[in-house]
Design a protein around this motif. Structure first.
Motif, PDB file in Angstrom:
ATOM      1  N   SER A  45     -64.940  -1.814  34.743  1.00 25.61           N
ATOM      2  CA  SER A  45     -65.271  -1.981  36.147  1.00 25.61           C
ATOM      3  C   SER A  45     -64.646  -3.261  36.702  1.00 25.61           C
ATOM      4  O   SER A  45     -64.725  -4.318  36.094  1.00 25.61           O
ATOM      5  CB  SER A  45     -66.790  -2.040  36.310  1.00 25.61           C
ATOM      6  OG  SER A  45     -67.139  -2.157  37.659  1.00 25.61           O
ATOM      7  N   PHE A  57     -65.372   1.759  48.507  1.00 28.73           N
ATOM      8  CA  PHE A  57     -64.671   3.020  48.306  1.00 28.73           C
ATOM      9  C   PHE A  57     -64.618   3.783  49.619  1.00 28.73           C
ATOM     10  O   PHE A  57     -65.652   4.078  50.216  1.00 28.73           O
ATOM     11  CB  PHE A  57     -65.395   3.872  47.246  1.00 28.73           C
ATOM     12  CG  PHE A  57     -65.394   3.239  45.879  1.00 28.73           C
ATOM     13  CD1 PHE A  57     -64.298   3.350  45.043  1.00 28.73           C
ATOM     14  CD2 PHE A  57     -66.494   2.519  45.434  1.00 28.73           C
ATOM     15  CE1 PHE A  57     -64.294   2.772  43.776  1.00 28.73           C
ATOM     16  CE2 PHE A  57     -66.509   1.941  44.170  1.00 28.73           C
ATOM     17  CZ  PHE A  57     -65.403   2.061  43.345  1.00 28.73           C
ATOM     18  N   GLN A  70     -57.124   3.790  45.412  1.00 26.34           N
ATOM     19  CA  GLN A  70     -57.543   2.565  44.740  1.00 26.34           C
ATOM     20  C   GLN A  70     -56.523   2.174  43.677  1.00 26.34           C
ATOM     21  O   GLN A  70     -55.796   3.029  43.167  1.00 26.34           O
ATOM     22  CB  GLN A  70     -58.934   2.714  44.129  1.00 26.34           C
ATOM     23  CG  GLN A  70     -59.118   3.881  43.184  1.00 26.34           C
ATOM     24  CD  GLN A  70     -60.554   3.947  42.672  1.00 26.34           C
ATOM     25  OE1 GLN A  70     -61.096   2.978  42.150  1.00 26.34           O
ATOM     26  NE2 GLN A  70     -61.193   5.101  42.839  1.00 26.34           N
ATOM     27  N   PHE A 101     -62.090   7.231  40.039  1.00 29.51           N
ATOM     28  CA  PHE A 101     -62.463   5.985  39.373  1.00 29.51           C
ATOM     29  C   PHE A 101     -61.201   5.403  38.750  1.00 29.51           C
ATOM     30  O   PHE A 101     -60.149   6.056  38.721  1.00 29.51           O
ATOM     31  CB  PHE A 101     -63.555   6.215  38.317  1.00 29.51           C
ATOM     32  CG  PHE A 101     -63.272   7.373  37.387  1.00 29.51           C
ATOM     33  CD1 PHE A 101     -62.533   7.197  36.225  1.00 29.51           C
ATOM     34  CD2 PHE A 101     -63.745   8.648  37.663  1.00 29.51           C
ATOM     35  CE1 PHE A 101     -62.264   8.251  35.368  1.00 29.51           C
ATOM     36  CE2 PHE A 101     -63.484   9.728  36.812  1.00 29.51           C
ATOM     37  CZ  PHE A 101     -62.736   9.512  35.654  1.00 29.51           C
ATOM     38  N   ASP A 102     -61.291   4.196  38.253  1.00 27.25           N
ATOM     39  CA  ASP A 102     -60.120   3.546  37.667  1.00 27.25           C
ATOM     40  C   ASP A 102     -59.836   4.110  36.277  1.00 27.25           C
ATOM     41  O   ASP A 102     -60.748   4.466  35.532  1.00 27.25           O
ATOM     42  CB  ASP A 102     -60.361   2.028  37.581  1.00 27.25           C
ATOM     43  CG  ASP A 102     -59.107   1.266  37.150  1.00 27.25           C
ATOM     44  OD1 ASP A 102     -57.991   1.789  37.348  1.00 27.25           O
ATOM     45  OD2 ASP A 102     -59.253   0.158  36.617  1.00 27.25           O
ATOM     46  N   ASP A 149     -65.236   3.155  33.742  1.00 25.67           N
ATOM     47  CA  ASP A 149     -65.408   2.468  35.027  1.00 25.67           C
ATOM     48  C   ASP A 149     -66.705   2.985  35.652  1.00 25.67           C
ATOM     49  O   ASP A 149     -66.704   3.929  36.437  1.00 25.67           O
ATOM     50  CB  ASP A 149     -64.192   2.757  35.922  1.00 25.67           C
ATOM     51  CG  ASP A 149     -64.382   2.268  37.345  1.00 25.67           C
ATOM     52  OD1 ASP A 149     -65.280   1.439  37.587  1.00 25.67           O
ATOM     53  OD2 ASP A 149     -63.621   2.721  38.224  1.00 25.67           O
ATOM     54  N   GLY A 164     -67.038   3.002  39.548  1.00 23.33           N
ATOM     55  CA  GLY A 164     -66.284   4.079  40.163  1.00 23.33           C
ATOM     56  C   GLY A 164     -66.918   5.438  39.943  1.00 23.33           C
ATOM     57  O   GLY A 164     -66.996   6.267  40.850  1.00 23.33           O
ATOM     58  N   SER A 214     -70.024   5.760  42.105  1.00 24.74           N
ATOM     59  CA  SER A 214     -69.666   5.955  43.503  1.00 24.74           C
ATOM     60  C   SER A 214     -69.207   7.385  43.756  1.00 24.74           C
ATOM     61  O   SER A 214     -69.622   8.030  44.731  1.00 24.74           O
ATOM     62  CB  SER A 214     -68.563   4.966  43.899  1.00 24.74           C
ATOM     63  OG  SER A 214     -68.106   5.216  45.217  1.00 24.74           O
TER      64      SER A 214
END
Length: 256
Positions: A7, A20, A73, A87-88, A99, A102, A105
């Motif tokens: 994260s 986000f 992102q 997400f990453d 992550d 992410g 979210s």
């Protein structure tokens, strides 16, 4: 077993979490009686439009499809270059960290899209690749009754589909759901379909296979795993036929 990165800003306080901004959402209306709504999540670098075009052609007149687009992102795997992603992604290995910010979210955004559906409508989530990972994270959040950040999971899932994906947080899943009220019964009864090509050179077949095994080992009692010889990191009509048949059965669709 995941590909996700740590994260961003883990040392920050809760007040400096990442922002986000999700992209455009595409909706495919049911052509017949509306019986189910499924949020379908695209893969890394894609958007909701391409999948909505495909889903509209499926012989599933009772399903409303919601196809959101992920936020732009920075992706660690790409040296920080931005891409649409739920997400990453840090590393393509089984030992990469998740992550969680992410994932939380993205799963919360999916749930918010489902939360406004009428109470009699069955709800589901599915996706391809990174979208499949987000769908499976949504499934484990539903079973656990909350996200990693502690917020309650607000909707009741009736079906989860993952194509060419993987299970985030697989190694800690048992500790997440053990002893949680209602988790065992939710896990036992939630239908999950996983499909994976044996020729996948992006998300290796073994990741999909191990995801299925991990879910079953943790009490998920209705997991179907389908493999396809020679299939790479894409979908084929045979696979989508399997999805249609499975959804029709598991959601009790009448086809009219």
């Amino acid at each position: 077993m995941s590909f996700t990165g740590p994260s961003v800003g883990a040392a920050c306080s809760r007040t400096c979490r990442r922002a986000f901004e999700f992209g455009r959402t595409y909706v495919v209306r049911p052509k017949g009686k509306h019986q189910a709504t499924i949020v379908w999540l695209h893969g890394l670098g894609d958007n909701g439009s391409s999948w909505s075009t495909l889903l509209e052609t499926l012989p599933l007149p009772n399903i409303k499809w919601i196809c959101p687009s992920a936020p732009q992102q920075p992706i660690t795997l790409f040296g920080g270059f931005p891409s649409t992603a739920w997400f990453d992604v840090n590393d393509l290995s089984e030992h990469a960290k998740d992550d969680m910010e992410g994932l939380d979210s993205a799963a919360a955004y999916v749930a918010s899209l489902l939360a406004t559906e009428p109470p009699e409508i069955k709800l589901g989530v599915g996706g391809f690749s990174m979208g499949a990972a987000t769908a499976l994270y949504s499934a484990t959040s539903f079973v656990q009754g909350k996200y990693e950040n502690g917020n309650p999971y607000p909707v009741n899932l009736s079906a989860v589909v993952g194509l060419s994906g993987w299970l985030p947080c697989a190694k800690v899943l048992s500790s997440k759901i053990q002893g949680v009220d209602g988790a065992a019964s939710r896990a036992a009864s939630l239908p999950i379909l996983l499909c994976h090509g044996k020729g996948d050179d992006v998300v290796p077949f073994k990741f999909g296979e191990k995801s299925s095994q991990q879910l079953i080992a943790n009490g998920f009692g209705d997991v179907t795993f389908k493999s396809y010889n020679g299939l790479g990191h894409y979908t084929i009509p045979e696979e989508m036929d399997e999805v249609c048949a499975w959804l029709t059965t598991k959601l009790g669709l009448d086809g009219k």
